[in-house]
Motif scaffolding. Structure first.
Motif, PDB file in Angstrom:
ATOM      1  N   PRO A   1     -19.172  40.766   2.633  1.00 29.96           N
ATOM      2  CA  PRO A   1     -18.781  39.490   2.120  1.00 29.96           C
ATOM      3  C   PRO A   1     -17.200  39.564   1.499  1.00 29.96           C
ATOM      4  CG  PRO A   1     -20.081  40.728   0.511  1.00 29.96           C
ATOM      5  CD  PRO A   1     -20.055  41.525   1.701  1.00 29.96           C
ATOM      6  N   PHE A   2     -16.576  38.446   1.776  1.00 29.04           N
ATOM      7  CA  PHE A   2     -15.528  38.265   1.097  1.00 29.04           C
ATOM      8  C   PHE A   2     -15.169  36.804   0.369  1.00 29.04           C
ATOM      9  CE2 PHE A   2     -14.760  41.306   4.326  1.00 29.04           C
ATOM     10  CZ  PHE A   2     -13.430  42.284   3.854  1.00 29.04           C
ATOM     11  N   SER A   3     -14.362  36.958  -0.560  1.00 30.34           N
ATOM     12  CA  SER A   3     -14.062  35.644  -1.512  1.00 30.34           C
ATOM     13  C   SER A   3     -13.166  35.094  -0.699  1.00 30.34           C
ATOM     14  CB  SER A   3     -13.905  36.101  -3.159  1.00 30.34           C
ATOM     15  OG  SER A   3     -13.041  34.949  -3.500  1.00 30.34           O
ATOM     16  N   LYS A   4     -13.414  33.959  -0.459  1.00 28.46           N
ATOM     17  CA  LYS A   4     -12.310  33.096   0.347  1.00 28.46           C
ATOM     18  C   LYS A   4     -11.292  32.558  -0.307  1.00 28.46           C
ATOM     19  CE  LYS A   4     -13.275  30.500   3.922  1.00 28.46           C
ATOM     20  NZ  LYS A   4     -13.629  29.349   4.986  1.00 28.46           N
ATOM     21  N   SER A   5     -11.434  32.402  -1.721  1.00 33.92           N
ATOM     22  CA  SER A   5     -10.433  31.943  -2.859  1.00 33.92           C
ATOM     23  C   SER A   5      -9.509  32.939  -3.156  1.00 33.92           C
ATOM     24  CB  SER A   5     -11.075  31.181  -3.865  1.00 33.92           C
ATOM     25  OG  SER A   5     -11.900  31.937  -4.575  1.00 33.92           O
ATOM     26  N   ALA A   6     -10.082  34.211  -3.342  1.00 30.09           N
ATOM     27  CA  ALA A   6      -9.596  35.210  -3.741  1.00 30.09           C
ATOM     28  C   ALA A   6      -9.012  36.251  -2.792  1.00 30.09           C
ATOM     29  CB  ALA A   6     -10.300  36.179  -5.010  1.00 30.09           C
ATOM     30  N   ASN A   7      -9.656  36.050  -1.676  1.00 28.43           N
ATOM     31  CA  ASN A   7      -9.079  36.992  -0.606  1.00 28.43           C
ATOM     32  C   ASN A   7      -9.402  38.385  -0.990  1.00 28.43           C
ATOM     33  OD1 ASN A   7      -8.467  37.582   2.178  1.00 28.43           O
ATOM     34  ND2 ASN A   7      -6.122  37.734   1.679  1.00 28.43           N
ATOM     35  N   LEU A   8     -10.432  38.892  -1.493  1.00 27.74           N
ATOM     36  CA  LEU A   8     -10.874  40.236  -1.898  1.00 27.74           C
ATOM     37  C   LEU A   8     -12.428  40.554  -1.467  1.00 27.74           C
ATOM     38  CD1 LEU A   8      -9.841  40.038  -5.567  1.00 27.74           C
ATOM     39  CD2 LEU A   8      -8.554  41.176  -3.589  1.00 27.74           C
ATOM     40  N   GLU A   9     -12.587  41.696  -1.039  1.00 25.61           N
ATOM     41  CA  GLU A   9     -13.800  42.135  -0.494  1.00 25.61           C
ATOM     42  C   GLU A   9     -14.724  42.133  -1.786  1.00 25.61           C
ATOM     43  OE1 GLU A   9     -16.312  45.766   1.371  1.00 25.61           O
ATOM     44  OE2 GLU A   9     -14.270  45.800   1.407  1.00 25.61           O
ATOM     45  N   VAL A  10     -16.066  41.579  -1.669  1.00 24.40           N
ATOM     46  CA  VAL A  10     -17.038  41.370  -2.870  1.00 24.40           C
ATOM     47  C   VAL A  10     -18.072  42.650  -2.499  1.00 24.40           C
ATOM     48  CG1 VAL A  10     -19.019  39.977  -3.834  1.00 24.40           C
ATOM     49  CG2 VAL A  10     -16.618  38.836  -2.929  1.00 24.40           C
ATOM     50  N   LEU A  11     -18.169  43.507  -3.654  1.00 28.07           N
ATOM     51  CA  LEU A  11     -19.027  44.518  -3.835  1.00 28.07           C
ATOM     52  C   LEU A  11     -20.476  44.261  -4.320  1.00 28.07           C
ATOM     53  CD1 LEU A  11     -16.523  47.152  -4.851  1.00 28.07           C
ATOM     54  CD2 LEU A  11     -17.299  46.752  -2.422  1.00 28.07           C
ATOM     55  N   GLN A  12     -20.478  43.243  -5.311  1.00 27.18           N
ATOM     56  CA  GLN A  12     -21.596  42.955  -6.123  1.00 27.18           C
ATOM     57  C   GLN A  12     -21.338  41.692  -6.735  1.00 27.18           C
ATOM     58  OE1 GLN A  12     -22.680  45.378  -9.296  1.00 27.18           O
ATOM     59  NE2 GLN A  12     -24.654  45.090  -9.094  1.00 27.18           N
ATOM     60  N   VAL A  13     -22.308  40.682  -6.879  1.00 26.93           N
ATOM     61  CA  VAL A  13     -22.115  39.508  -7.745  1.00 26.93           C
ATOM     62  C   VAL A  13     -23.397  39.538  -8.972  1.00 26.93           C
ATOM     63  CG1 VAL A  13     -22.191  36.997  -7.849  1.00 26.93           C
ATOM     64  CG2 VAL A  13     -21.115  37.877  -5.775  1.00 26.93           C
ATOM     65  N   SER A  14     -22.935  39.123 -10.234  1.00 26.49           N
ATOM     66  CA  SER A  14     -23.932  39.207 -10.850  1.00 26.49           C
ATOM     67  C   SER A  14     -23.774  37.663 -11.701  1.00 26.49           C
ATOM     68  CB  SER A  14     -23.863  40.209 -12.007  1.00 26.49           C
ATOM     69  OG  SER A  14     -24.570  39.949 -13.349  1.00 26.49           O
ATOM     70  N   TRP A  15     -24.836  37.056 -11.590  1.00 26.05           N
ATOM     71  CA  TRP A  15     -24.832  35.397 -12.259  1.00 26.05           C
ATOM     72  C   TRP A  15     -25.449  35.679 -13.663  1.00 26.05           C
ATOM     73  CZ3 TRP A  15     -29.915  35.860 -13.566  1.00 26.05           C
ATOM     74  CH2 TRP A  15     -30.770  36.293 -12.864  1.00 26.05           C
ATOM     75  N   LEU A  16     -25.904  36.972 -13.893  1.00 27.52           N
ATOM     76  CA  LEU A  16     -26.580  37.391 -15.342  1.00 27.52           C
ATOM     77  C   LEU A  16     -25.510  37.627 -16.181  1.00 27.52           C
ATOM     78  CD1 LEU A  16     -28.776  37.957 -17.145  1.00 27.52           C
ATOM     79  CD2 LEU A  16     -29.169  40.226 -16.077  1.00 27.52           C
ATOM     80  N   GLN A  17     -24.432  38.455 -15.652  1.00 33.92           N
ATOM     81  CA  GLN A  17     -23.247  38.829 -16.533  1.00 33.92           C
ATOM     82  C   GLN A  17     -22.039  38.009 -16.216  1.00 33.92           C
ATOM     83  OE1 GLN A  17     -22.638  43.217 -16.228  1.00 33.92           O
ATOM     84  NE2 GLN A  17     -24.775  43.486 -15.276  1.00 33.92           N
ATOM     85  N   GLY A  18     -22.152  37.157 -15.347  1.00 32.80           N
ATOM     86  CA  GLY A  18     -21.077  36.377 -15.041  1.00 32.80           C
ATOM     87  C   GLY A  18     -19.790  37.196 -14.421  1.00 32.80           C
ATOM     88  N   THR A  19     -19.935  38.042 -13.580  1.00 33.63           N
ATOM     89  CA  THR A  19     -19.117  38.946 -13.054  1.00 33.63           C
ATOM     90  C   THR A  19     -19.084  39.245 -11.536  1.00 33.63           C
ATOM     91  OG1 THR A  19     -20.559  40.956 -13.341  1.00 33.63           O
ATOM     92  CG2 THR A  19     -18.976  40.406 -15.155  1.00 33.63           C
ATOM     93  N   VAL A  20     -18.315  39.560 -10.951  1.00 34.55           N
ATOM     94  CA  VAL A  20     -17.874  39.842  -9.389  1.00 34.55           C
ATOM     95  C   VAL A  20     -17.364  41.085  -9.315  1.00 34.55           C
ATOM     96  CG1 VAL A  20     -16.146  38.261  -8.853  1.00 34.55           C
ATOM     97  CG2 VAL A  20     -17.666  38.929  -7.315  1.00 34.55           C
ATOM     98  N   ARG A  21     -18.076  41.953  -8.806  1.00 34.66           N
ATOM     99  CA  ARG A  21     -17.167  43.372  -8.545  1.00 34.66           C
ATOM    100  C   ARG A  21     -16.573  43.178  -7.098  1.00 34.66           C
ATOM    101  NH1 ARG A  21     -19.432  48.748  -7.250  1.00 34.66           N
ATOM    102  NH2 ARG A  21     -18.217  50.254  -8.181  1.00 34.66           N
ATOM    103  N   VAL A  22     -15.140  43.531  -6.999  1.00 33.47           N
ATOM    104  CA  VAL A  22     -14.461  43.440  -5.856  1.00 33.47           C
ATOM    105  C   VAL A  22     -13.567  44.630  -5.488  1.00 33.47           C
ATOM    106  CG1 VAL A  22     -14.202  40.901  -6.155  1.00 33.47           C
ATOM    107  CG2 VAL A  22     -12.313  42.522  -6.886  1.00 33.47           C
ATOM    108  N   GLU A  23     -13.211  44.741  -4.308  1.00 41.27           N
ATOM    109  CA  GLU A  23     -12.335  45.845  -3.986  1.00 41.27           C
ATOM    110  C   GLU A  23     -10.877  45.133  -4.342  1.00 41.27           C
ATOM    111  OE1 GLU A  23     -12.928  48.711  -3.357  1.00 41.27           O
ATOM    112  OE2 GLU A  23     -14.270  49.113  -1.659  1.00 41.27           O
ATOM    113  N   SER A  24     -10.190  45.922  -5.377  1.00 41.23           N
ATOM    114  CA  SER A  24      -8.969  45.814  -5.909  1.00 41.23           C
ATOM    115  C   SER A  24      -7.651  46.501  -5.220  1.00 41.23           C
ATOM    116  CB  SER A  24      -8.902  45.564  -7.283  1.00 41.23           C
ATOM    117  OG  SER A  24      -7.688  45.168  -7.904  1.00 41.23           O
ATOM    118  N   PRO A  25      -6.448  45.985  -4.776  1.00 35.55           N
ATOM    119  CA  PRO A  25      -5.765  46.868  -4.153  1.00 35.55           C
ATOM    120  C   PRO A  25      -5.018  47.754  -4.819  1.00 35.55           C
ATOM    121  CG  PRO A  25      -4.845  44.767  -4.591  1.00 35.55           C
ATOM    122  CD  PRO A  25      -6.027  44.651  -4.889  1.00 35.55           C
TER     123      PRO A  25
END
Length: 595
Positions: A72-96
């Protein structure tokens, strides 16, 4: 630090109650008819794959099926998504990773940003990330809006010993500012010339992932020479409504939160996160995503000693029949009724005389006869634990203390061959005692309808528990033939050599003969009191040091600690292990903040 703790509180509340849902049916994460996963990554709402499956364009996820498994990729951030947490309000991504090995000069000299999240609801978490730089002779700056907002210096290793960690030798790290949305790096020289050669890099990285890497001076730097991306954590919030906490219902007003959820600002004036209320779990962004948690099914939340009853948003405990709720009504400390009297009142079990009236004069003790006189003593017959009983045919038995103070009538079983099932007036009668009875004086006489006396009649004060357990067929029950002279009865007692004055502040006794770490309580008489060990102590409260500390940590029922338990005088303390946060103020509930 204070701001960080405040930001974590809503997250921690939801984390506690999520742990209760282990026995609950699987929770739907995405909207109806929407894809819930891309490859191995779950995509919960407000994120979504496909039209109508996300809350707004910022949360749209594309699933790239050219990878195996799909990514999965975030279309707005153009970053690959590794994990989404609605509980913590975070999304773990691959950052360059920016390096002077792969990237052109206009990237690593700070001219162009590698990541720009401006205008989006996403920002790099200053709690979960670090800015790091690797290599020799590396002075790396983080830049935003042409200003330097942070950086660190990684110098060459002139020692033959490899450094054990990222602390400035070939690797450096530092915290990042609050709400960073632009990742722009300038890699330059420290100005210290060295013959060592190597490539240099800089990146924003998830601190837990980074700190868990095995460190070696050469291989560590080389790993980031090869790496193009590293995991990092973005925080996010919903920005399409105003979060107004309703203090009465704890629900959201004009915010996109579920029923049975509440909202909390996440640090931005126009952004908030949703959390299920206490007693609920699920996805708080879905319309009915927060579902009731059955606390009774989870031993971590169910502290009931006996019976547990779930209700919407909570649960309650109760004690079984024959037990007394000794926990101020919450059902967590059930004491057997037969044991409760010994817990709260001074008692002594004695053999109390039976008054007999028999045809044989040698067994006749009846008439108007005083058998027991406790006047002036600290003892009296317990009206709670005893009853007055009379047996035999044609028996009207009275308790007297000058005046008649009670009695009952035991009649003959006329024209019946059936044995009566209980002591209810045929061959046997019973009644309660007056309060604080000290004189046992009985008068046995006849009923108005006289019958020839062919058997003994009796009257006595008896422990009701012992008497109730007798078989109605047992010869003891009718008190025939065996002519028993004594039965067990319960006397209450108190100490009468001091005035019991409860100190409301320290709960200590004043001028009463009680132990250290004990308190006294009047037992009904103005000049009499009983002693009790304070909470957290046990033993004989009448001895000078008879009340000794209880080690609650060694007992399973009183000890509610999830991890460490430390006994203290009169109490105990729970503690959480390293890496856990104590959200209960005393270690009963623990949350892991990382990993």
């Amino acid at each position: 630090m204070k701001r960080m703790v405040l930001k974590l509180l809503p997250l921690l509340i939801s984390l506690i109650w999520l742990t209760k849902a282990s026995a609950v049916a699987p929770i739907s994460l995405a909207k109806n008819n929407c894809t819930q996963k891309c490859g191995n990554v779950s995509i919960p709402y407000p994120f979504g794959i496909g039209d109508g499956c996300y809350i707004n364009k910022w949360f749209e996820i594309s699933c790239n099926h050219s990878f195996r498994p799909p990514r999965p990729f975030s279309k707005s951030a153009n970053l690959e998504v590794l994990q989404v947490s609605w509980l913590q309000g975070t999304v773990r991504v691959e950052s360059p990773v920016v390096s002077d090995y792969y990237d052109p000069e206009w990237v690593f000299n700070g001219t162009n940003a590698r990541v720009d999240l401006t205008g989006s609801p996403f920002f790099y978490s200053e709690t979960d990330n670090r800015f790091a730089a690797t290599g020799c002779d590396n002075l790396a700056f983080s830049i935003q809006d042409a200003d330097v907002i942070g950086g660190c210096m990684s110098i060459c290793n002139v020692s033959t010993t490899s450094p054990n960690g990222c602390y400035g030798i070939s690797c450096c790290q530092t915290q990042i500012p609050f709400r960073v949305q632009i990742f722009n790096v300038n890699i330059t020289s420290t100005g210290v010339k060295n013959s060592q050669y190597g490539w240099r890099s800089a990146f924003l990285v998830e601190k837990n992932w980074f700190s868990s890497l095995p460190y070696n001076n050469i291989s560590f730097s080389f790993n980031f020479l090869e790496a193009r991306y590293v995991p990092a954590v973005l925080e996010w919030g919903i920005a399409n409504g105003t979060c107004e906490l309703n203090r009465t219902t704890n629900s959201c007003s004009s915010a996109s939160c579920s029923t049975d959820a509440y909202c909390s600002k996440n640090g931005a004036q126009d952004s908030y996160n949703c959390y299920c209320k206490k007693g609920y779990s699920g996805n708080p962004y879905l319309a009915h995503g927060c579902q009731d948690v059955d606390e009774c099914k989870d031993p971590k939340t169910n502290i009931c000693q006996w019976d547990c009853y779930n209700e919407v948003g909570s649960y309650w405990c109760s004690c079984p029949p024959g037990y007394f709720d000794f926990s101020h009504g919450d059902g967590t400390n059930c004491v057997k009724a037969s044991e409760l009297r010994s817990k709260v009142v001074g008692l002594v079990l004695v053999n109390s005389p039976v008054v007999l009236d028999c045809p044989d004069p040698s067994f006749k003790t009846g008439g108007n006869h005083e058998r027991v006189n406790l006047s002036g003593s600290p003892f009296f017959y317990s009206d709670t634990d005893n009853k007055f009983v009379a047996t035999g045919c044609n028996n009207v038995a009275y308790m007297k203390n000058g005046d008649v103070i009670g009695g009952c009538m035991s009649m003959c079983s006329k024209n019946s061959t059936t044995v009566p099932n209980g002591c209810y007036g045929i061959g046997c009668c019973q009644t309660k005692l007056p309060s604080r009875l000290q004189i046992f004086n009985v008068l046995i006489t006849d009923t108005a309808e006289r019958y020839p006396q062919e058997e003994c009649r009796s009257a006595f004060l008896v422990e009701k528990k012992w008497f109730s357990n007798l078989s109605h067929e047992h010869p003891y029950y009718k008190f025939l033939d065996l002519r028993i002279r004594y039965v067990p009865a319960v006397l209450e007692w108190g100490i009468a050599n001091g005035t019991c004055e409860l100190n409301r502040t320290t709960n200590l006794s004043s001028s009463a003969s009680c132990s250290t770490d004990a308190y006294c309580s009047k037992n009904g008489a103005q000049d009499s009191n009983n002693c009790y060990c304070k909470k957290g102590y046990s033993g004989n409260p009448y001895l000078p040091h008879g009340c000794q500390d209880v080690d609650e940590c060694a007992e399973q029922k009183p000890n509610r600690c999830q991890w460490g338990c430390n006994n203290t005088m009169g109490s105990y303390r729970c503690s959480c292990p390293p890496g856990y946060f104590d959200f209960s103020s005393h270690g009963v509930s623990r949350l892991r903040l990382s990993g």
